[in-house]
Design a protein around this motif. Structure first.
Motif, mmCIF file in Angstrom:
data_model
loop_
_atom_site.group_PDB
_atom_site.id
_atom_site.type_symbol
_atom_site.label_atom_id
_atom_site.label_comp_id
_atom_site.label_asym_id
_atom_site.label_seq_id
_atom_site.Cartn_x
_atom_site.Cartn_y
_atom_site.Cartn_z
ATOM 1 N N UNK A 169 5.517 -5.850 -0.471
ATOM 2 C CA UNK A 169 4.697 -4.637 -0.528
ATOM 3 C C UNK A 169 3.786 -4.567 0.693
ATOM 4 N N UNK A 170 3.939 -3.530 1.469
ATOM 5 C CA UNK A 170 3.103 -3.345 2.656
ATOM 6 C C UNK A 170 2.532 -1.926 2.641
ATOM 7 N N UNK A 171 1.242 -1.766 2.294
ATOM 8 C CA UNK A 171 0.680 -0.416 2.260
ATOM 9 C C UNK A 171 0.679 0.202 3.653
ATOM 10 N N UNK A 172 0.927 1.496 3.715
ATOM 11 C CA UNK A 172 0.906 2.155 5.021
ATOM 12 C C UNK A 172 -0.540 2.393 5.440
ATOM 13 N N UNK A 173 -0.733 2.654 6.715
ATOM 14 C CA UNK A 173 -2.082 2.900 7.237
ATOM 15 C C UNK A 173 -2.701 4.099 6.527
ATOM 16 N N UNK A 224 -3.556 3.236 2.827
ATOM 17 C CA UNK A 224 -4.718 2.334 2.786
ATOM 18 C C UNK A 224 -6.003 3.099 3.102
ATOM 19 N N UNK A 225 -5.929 4.063 4.041
ATOM 20 C CA UNK A 225 -7.125 4.862 4.376
ATOM 21 C C UNK A 225 -7.545 5.710 3.185
ATOM 22 N N UNK A 268 -17.702 4.468 -5.375
ATOM 23 C CA UNK A 268 -18.871 3.583 -5.317
ATOM 24 C C UNK A 268 -20.150 4.373 -5.046
ATOM 25 N N UNK A 269 -20.055 5.380 -4.165
ATOM 26 C CA UNK A 269 -21.250 6.195 -3.879
ATOM 27 C C UNK A 269 -21.748 6.850 -5.155
ATOM 28 N N UNK A 270 -20.825 7.365 -5.956
ATOM 29 C CA UNK A 270 -21.231 8.046 -7.199
ATOM 30 C C UNK A 270 -21.792 7.032 -8.194
ATOM 31 N N UNK A 281 5.108 -10.241 3.051
ATOM 32 C CA UNK A 281 5.169 -9.752 1.675
ATOM 33 C C UNK A 281 6.016 -8.493 1.601
ATOM 34 N N UNK A 323 -14.766 4.365 -1.612
ATOM 35 C CA UNK A 323 -16.094 4.707 -1.072
ATOM 36 C C UNK A 323 -16.756 5.806 -1.908
#
Lengths: 372, 246
Positions: free
Chosen positions: B7-11, B14-15, B25-27, B5, B22
């Motif tokens: 579009x390739x998100x970088x590491x 993505x982190x 969602x926690x909130x 593809x 996270x």
């Protein structure tokens, strides 16, 4: 990977990923408790434990979502491949978070009764024929047993002992664990949830996972069914030699198997794309020090003979290549794993002008073929 | 050849994205927790109480009231729950009806207050000057009520949520151990009342009601009082499970 079966063989990258994972778990739980404290009218010890229990439970479900999503995500976005290296550590962490949730729940809800907590959770409610009153705890126990089996066998020793295929089948039970957790949540917690946020998020998460797997499966199917045209002798067209990036591979489907055709300093070689360690896609990694590196867990293979460097004992099948009219062709009939096959020299290097010195090879690896 | 593809998100990106998800969602999940009940558990405070031990229909401590209550009872009934096992594991028959001292924590939720007690701490009172006569269960009127059964310990604040489907197994386990079952009923304004359940002979009901825990029920019986604690006298065989549309 570890030849001596050390519990964990850390490198800097793995340690960093683990630190981020543990930090993420603690941040999530801290935020969850702060959010609960801020919005509840008042909290005593019972209610604080109940909030922690929900925090652990929701974290367990989220982690299971991540563990299931990262596989198809890396199929769709290969740049995410580094995340898959720590998937086993992540799975073990998911088990411990789930175990913590189960322990808090058993201590809080199932103690102080006629039966011991585990028996109470499994036997106090016997409405097996009712959907609304079904003893949902059974699904929770099933999920934790599956996760425990996976966590305890998440090591190369067990992979070698069970064999990769059997080990892989055991670890595919993560899908069963997810379904069990889903049923546990839907039949248990959600029954008393007055707020639609939890059921809506759970439904979205499950649908997202299904969609992701479906899309990845569709892409894989397309790839498998795209078998290149064959010449009169049945050899498959790989393409012009220039179409393969330096120190990388292109992946060809033979209809039955995927083959990684590498371009390296000596020319071109073809080995199976399926790693003998955990069936990872060897061809999606890059060449390193003359070896192809599987992007999942870093297994190395010599592209000439499909063999891992000593003392590791891993072999993959090798394939013959030929060069005709500037195009590479692949013989789809595999050699037995570990069979040496002479690389096909690049057309412009046919005189055997590959660098012979270690320095020359290293320069070529790092700066490309034009450097030497 | 493999189709990658565009579009390739970088590491790194993505982190960051995963971290943001996270946190959000926690909130969301924490602020979406259902409001905990207004119950109050005094885990940190163990107090000494002196009162009459009552073992029937359910373990309870009868405390003298300083002022006469609107229902004219001179004592109040507080269900006793043993810390280790819910019900009592040692024979207390010799202390039944006697004035005793107990070391207990108070758990309370709306109309219900229970004493969370270590059964080893229940000993005869050293000196008793005077104590009102023991309260009996007194019939008041015929009623038909709708509600859900839970054990008094869960409802009083030992567990969250106080009652409901999620507590079916824990509540059944407690009731089987001898913890008093109560029927939680709501009036049209949403106010909750707790009715202690006994059979027509005013005996405890335990095994008879275990299969009915956490189901919506309609119960026809006699409303009564036991030291200010509302009691519903009814034959467990006549509890009617309500259908979803009722």
């Amino acid at each position: 990977m570890s030849i001596a079966y050390r519990p964990v063989m850390y490198d800097t990258r793995k340690a960093f990923h683990d630190a981020v994972m543990v930090g993420g778990i603690l941040v999530y739980l801290a935020l969850f408790m702060v959010g609960a404290l801020a919005t509840q009218r008042a909290m005593d010890v019972t209610e604080a434990i109940a909030a922690l229990r929900t925090g652990l439970g929701s974290l367990s479900v989220l982690m299971l979502h991540y563990a299931l999503a990262i596989g198809p995500l890396t199929r769709l976005y290969p740049s995410l491949m580094p995340f898959i290296r720590n998937r086993r550590h992540f799975g073990v962490a998911t088990f411990f978070v789930t175990l913590a949730y189960a322990t808090v729940t058993l201590m809080m809800n199932y103690t102080g009764g006629a039966m011991n907590p585990v028996a109470a959770a499994l036997l106090a409610n016997l409405h097996f024929l009712s959907i609304g009153a079904f003893p949902f705890e059974i699904f929770g126990f099933a999920a934790i047993l599956i996760l425990a089996a996976m966590a305890f066998t998440s090591h190369d020793f067990w992979m070698a002992y069970l064999g990769v295929e059997r080990w892989k089948r055991l670890h595919m039970l993560v899908y069963a664990a997810f379904v069990c957790e889903l049923l546990y949540v839907v039949l248990g917690s959600l029954q008393t949830a007055s707020n639609p946020v939890y059921p809506v998020l759970m439904a979205l998460g499950s649908c997202g996972l299904v969609l992701l797997h479906w899309r990845a499966a569709q892409q894989e199917h397309e790839m498998d069914s795209r078998v290149p045209q064959a010449d009169a002798h049945g050899w498959l067209l790989v393409g012009p030699t220039d179409s393969i990036p330096v120190n990388q591979a292109v992946i060809i489907s033979t209809g039955e198997e995927r083959v990684a055709v590498f371009r390296h300093w000596q020319g071109f070689s073809a080995i199976s794309n399926v790693c003998a360690h955990q069936l990872g896609p060897i061809g999606e990694g890059e060449m390193s020090s003359g070896y192809s590196r599987c992007p999942w867990h870093g297994s190395l293979y010599n592209p000439h003979n499909g063999t891992s460097p000593p003392p590791l004992l891993k072999w993959v099948p090798t394939y013959d290549l030929k060069l005709e009219g500037g195009n590479l062709y692949l013989n789809p009939v595999a050699h037995p794993p570990g069979t040496p096959v002479e690389p096909i020299a690049r057309p412009d290097r046919s005189g055997g002008s590959s660098p012979t010195s270690r320095r020359g090879r290293l320069v070529q690896e790092f700066f490309g073929e034009g450097a030497v | 050849m493999e189709n990658r593809r565009s579009f390739q998100p970088s590491e790194f990106s993505a982190s960051i994205a995963a971290g943001c998800v996270l946190v959000v969602l926690a909130i969301i999940l924490s602020v979406s927790l259902p409001q905990f009940s207004w119950g109050h558990a005094e885990w940190e405070l163990v107090q000494s109480f002196e009162g009459r031990l009552r073992l029937s229909p359910y373990p309870a401590l009868e405390l003298a009231r300083s002022l006469e209550s609107p229902d004219h009872s001179k004592t109040s009934i507080y269900p006793l729950v043993n810390r280790a096992a819910g019900g009592f594991t040692r024979n207390m028959d010799s202390l039944d009806g006697q004035v005793v001292t107990v070391q207990a924590q108070i758990f309370g939720n709306g109309p219900v207050t229970m004493l969370y007690v270590d059964e080893q701490s229940i000993v005869p009172a050293e000196r008793v000057i005077s104590f009102p006569a023991a309260e009996q269960i007194l019939d008041v009127s015929e009623v038909t009520v709708r509600g859900q059964i839970v054990d008094v310990a869960s409802y009083a604040g030992l567990r969250e949520p106080a009652f409901g489907d999620y507590l079916r197994s824990p509540a059944a386990n407690s009731i089987l151990a001898g913890v008093a079952p109560i029927l939680i009923v709501r009036d049209k304004d949403g106010r909750e009342s707790a009715l202690l359940l006994v059979d027509e002979s005013k005996n405890p009901v335990t095994r008879q009601v275990v299969s009915q825990v956490a189901f919506p029920l309609e119960v026809r019986g006699k409303l009564a009082q036991w030291g200010g604690f509302p009691v519903l006298i009814a034959n467990p065989g006549n509890y009617r499970r309500l259908l979803p549309w009722e």
